[in-house]
Design an enzyme around this catalytic site. Sequence first.
Site, PDB file in Angstrom:
ATOM      1  N   LYS A  13      -4.255 -30.331  19.384  1.00 28.61           N
ATOM      2  CA  LYS A  13      -5.145 -29.392  18.691  1.00 28.61           C
ATOM      3  C   LYS A  13      -5.030 -29.523  17.176  1.00 28.61           C
ATOM      4  O   LYS A  13      -6.036 -29.541  16.485  1.00 28.61           O
ATOM      5  CB  LYS A  13      -4.824 -27.936  19.086  1.00 28.61           C
ATOM      6  CG  LYS A  13      -5.010 -27.619  20.555  1.00 28.61           C
ATOM      7  CD  LYS A  13      -4.840 -26.129  20.833  1.00 28.61           C
ATOM      8  CE  LYS A  13      -3.459 -25.588  20.535  1.00 28.61           C
ATOM      9  NZ  LYS A  13      -2.374 -26.167  21.362  1.00 28.61           N
ATOM     10  N   ARG A  88      -4.574 -16.790  21.799  1.00 25.63           N
ATOM     11  CA  ARG A  88      -3.662 -17.307  22.820  1.00 25.63           C
ATOM     12  C   ARG A  88      -3.486 -16.321  23.954  1.00 25.63           C
ATOM     13  O   ARG A  88      -2.758 -16.621  24.905  1.00 25.63           O
ATOM     14  CB  ARG A  88      -2.306 -17.551  22.181  1.00 25.63           C
ATOM     15  CG  ARG A  88      -1.983 -19.024  21.914  1.00 25.63           C
ATOM     16  CD  ARG A  88      -0.635 -19.031  21.239  1.00 25.63           C
ATOM     17  NE  ARG A  88       0.083 -20.257  21.320  1.00 25.63           N
ATOM     18  CZ  ARG A  88       0.140 -21.165  20.353  1.00 25.63           C
ATOM     19  NH1 ARG A  88      -0.591 -21.040  19.281  1.00 25.63           N
ATOM     20  NH2 ARG A  88       0.906 -22.221  20.483  1.00 25.63           N
ATOM     21  N   ARG A 127       7.113 -35.736  18.720  1.00 25.00           N
ATOM     22  CA  ARG A 127       6.290 -35.324  17.579  1.00 25.00           C
ATOM     23  C   ARG A 127       7.156 -35.128  16.335  1.00 25.00           C
ATOM     24  O   ARG A 127       8.258 -34.613  16.403  1.00 25.00           O
ATOM     25  CB  ARG A 127       5.587 -34.006  17.917  1.00 25.00           C
ATOM     26  CG  ARG A 127       4.851 -33.401  16.738  1.00 25.00           C
ATOM     27  CD  ARG A 127       3.832 -32.386  17.155  1.00 25.00           C
ATOM     28  NE  ARG A 127       4.404 -31.150  17.665  1.00 25.00           N
ATOM     29  CZ  ARG A 127       3.667 -30.134  18.114  1.00 25.00           C
ATOM     30  NH1 ARG A 127       2.352 -30.231  18.142  1.00 25.00           N
ATOM     31  NH2 ARG A 127       4.237 -29.045  18.560  1.00 25.00           N
ATOM     32  N   ARG A 160      10.028 -30.140  14.715  1.00 23.96           N
ATOM     33  CA  ARG A 160       9.942 -28.680  14.766  1.00 23.96           C
ATOM     34  C   ARG A 160      11.056 -28.120  15.645  1.00 23.96           C
ATOM     35  O   ARG A 160      11.397 -28.688  16.680  1.00 23.96           O
ATOM     36  CB  ARG A 160       8.584 -28.261  15.355  1.00 23.96           C
ATOM     37  CG  ARG A 160       7.468 -28.291  14.344  1.00 23.96           C
ATOM     38  CD  ARG A 160       6.108 -28.061  14.947  1.00 23.96           C
ATOM     39  NE  ARG A 160       6.036 -26.998  15.942  1.00 23.96           N
ATOM     40  CZ  ARG A 160       4.887 -26.550  16.466  1.00 23.96           C
ATOM     41  NH1 ARG A 160       3.735 -27.062  16.074  1.00 23.96           N
ATOM     42  NH2 ARG A 160       4.890 -25.615  17.376  1.00 23.96           N
ATOM     43  N   ARG A 171       7.339 -22.888  26.450  1.00 25.07           N
ATOM     44  CA  ARG A 171       6.011 -22.750  25.821  1.00 25.07           C
ATOM     45  C   ARG A 171       4.903 -23.116  26.799  1.00 25.07           C
ATOM     46  O   ARG A 171       3.832 -22.508  26.807  1.00 25.07           O
ATOM     47  CB  ARG A 171       5.929 -23.637  24.564  1.00 25.07           C
ATOM     48  CG  ARG A 171       6.758 -23.066  23.414  1.00 25.07           C
ATOM     49  CD  ARG A 171       7.045 -24.112  22.347  1.00 25.07           C
ATOM     50  NE  ARG A 171       5.846 -24.587  21.694  1.00 25.07           N
ATOM     51  CZ  ARG A 171       5.753 -25.755  21.078  1.00 25.07           C
ATOM     52  NH1 ARG A 171       6.780 -26.580  21.042  1.00 25.07           N
ATOM     53  NH2 ARG A 171       4.630 -26.103  20.505  1.00 25.07           N
TER      54      ARG A 171
HETATM   55  P1  AMP Z   1       1.779 -23.713  17.429  1.00 24.09           P
HETATM   56  O1  AMP Z   1       2.050 -24.388  16.137  1.00 24.09           O
HETATM   57  O2  AMP Z   1       0.331 -23.339  17.605  1.00 24.09           O
HETATM   58  O3  AMP Z   1       2.325 -24.480  18.619  1.00 24.09           O
HETATM   59  O4  AMP Z   1       2.577 -22.324  17.394  1.00 24.09           O
HETATM   60  C1  AMP Z   1       3.997 -22.296  17.260  1.00 24.09           C
HETATM   61  C2  AMP Z   1       4.518 -20.926  17.650  1.00 24.09           C
HETATM   62  O5  AMP Z   1       3.969 -19.932  16.772  1.00 24.09           O
HETATM   63  C3  AMP Z   1       4.130 -20.455  19.057  1.00 24.09           C
HETATM   64  O6  AMP Z   1       4.999 -20.964  20.060  1.00 24.09           O
HETATM   65  C4  AMP Z   1       4.275 -18.941  18.877  1.00 24.09           C
HETATM   66  O7  AMP Z   1       5.635 -18.537  18.853  1.00 24.09           O
HETATM   67  C5  AMP Z   1       3.692 -18.734  17.481  1.00 24.09           C
HETATM   68  N1  AMP Z   1       2.223 -18.548  17.555  1.00 24.09           N
HETATM   69  C6  AMP Z   1       1.270 -19.377  17.058  1.00 24.09           C
HETATM   70  N2  AMP Z   1       0.040 -18.895  17.309  1.00 24.09           N
HETATM   71  C7  AMP Z   1       0.218 -17.738  17.996  1.00 24.09           C
HETATM   72  C8  AMP Z   1      -0.664 -16.788  18.572  1.00 24.09           C
HETATM   73  N3  AMP Z   1      -1.999 -16.927  18.498  1.00 24.09           N
HETATM   74  N4  AMP Z   1      -0.116 -15.719  19.207  1.00 24.09           N
HETATM   75  C9  AMP Z   1       1.216 -15.553  19.275  1.00 24.09           C
HETATM   76  N5  AMP Z   1       2.105 -16.416  18.787  1.00 24.09           N
HETATM   77  C10 AMP Z   1       1.627 -17.505  18.145  1.00 24.09           C
END
Ligand code: AMP
Length: 215
Positions: A13, A88, A127, A160, A171
């Site tokens: 994404k 989400r 990654r 990360r 996740r």
């Molecule tokens: P991402 O970079 O999109 O994989 O997000 C990394 C982490 O940020 C996720 O595993 C959540 O802990 C938090 N996070 C990101 N977007 C959201 C969201 N829309 N709702 C809740 N937590 C989020």
Amino acid sequence: MRLILLGPPGAGKGTQAESLSATLGIPHISTGDMFREAVAAGTPLGREAKSYMDAGKLVPDEVTIGIVRERLDRPDARSGFVLDGFPRTVPQAEALDEILKDLSEKIDAVVCIDVPEDKLVRRLSRRRVCRGCGAIYHLETKPPGPDGRCTVCGGELYQRDDDTEETVRRRLEVYRLQTEPLIRYYEKRGLLRTVSGDKDIDSVNRDTLAALGRA
Ligand code: AMP
């Protein structure tokens, strides 16, 4: 154009959102990036978000919805955006509908990037992200420069904290339980387009633009 990118962690994404942002001239809005910036800056939001992120859990809806509401109200987002990692949960999707209604806007399309689950763990554990500009690398399919650094800005790459195998599995489970229902949510509204993310980056990009009628 107002877009949402949906799909499991590791589907690509962030990479596709960057490219759509450049091609369509709209801001890339990633809640994950916003949280990581807050963590790096040591703000109260960052301190709250970090414990959830490190555990592979979602940050509470009210916190997340609040930061998205503020972001979408900024002038650069008023004529379009690509949302990456938000919504989400179903309550987040409902809140987004409300936010956009207040702004007299609506979502044009939701692109779901589909990747078989067995590929995702491998992708995420390989990654790497640039500390300088946020560019995303993969040790096999999109390798860093010969010096192991970012090919865009020369920055240092890092893994990360939540890309370790145990957190990745958590996740993916959270995705199945809380985010996957959004596929049906947007399908019912006639907004969903699905593309296979199990291809090279350029092909996924072409398929995504075709799905949006921009090929
Ligand atoms: P991402 O970079 O999109 O994989 O997000 C990394 C982490 O940020 C996720 O595993 C959540 O802990 C938090 N996070 C990101 N977007 C959201 C969201 N829309 N709702 C809740 N937590 C989020």
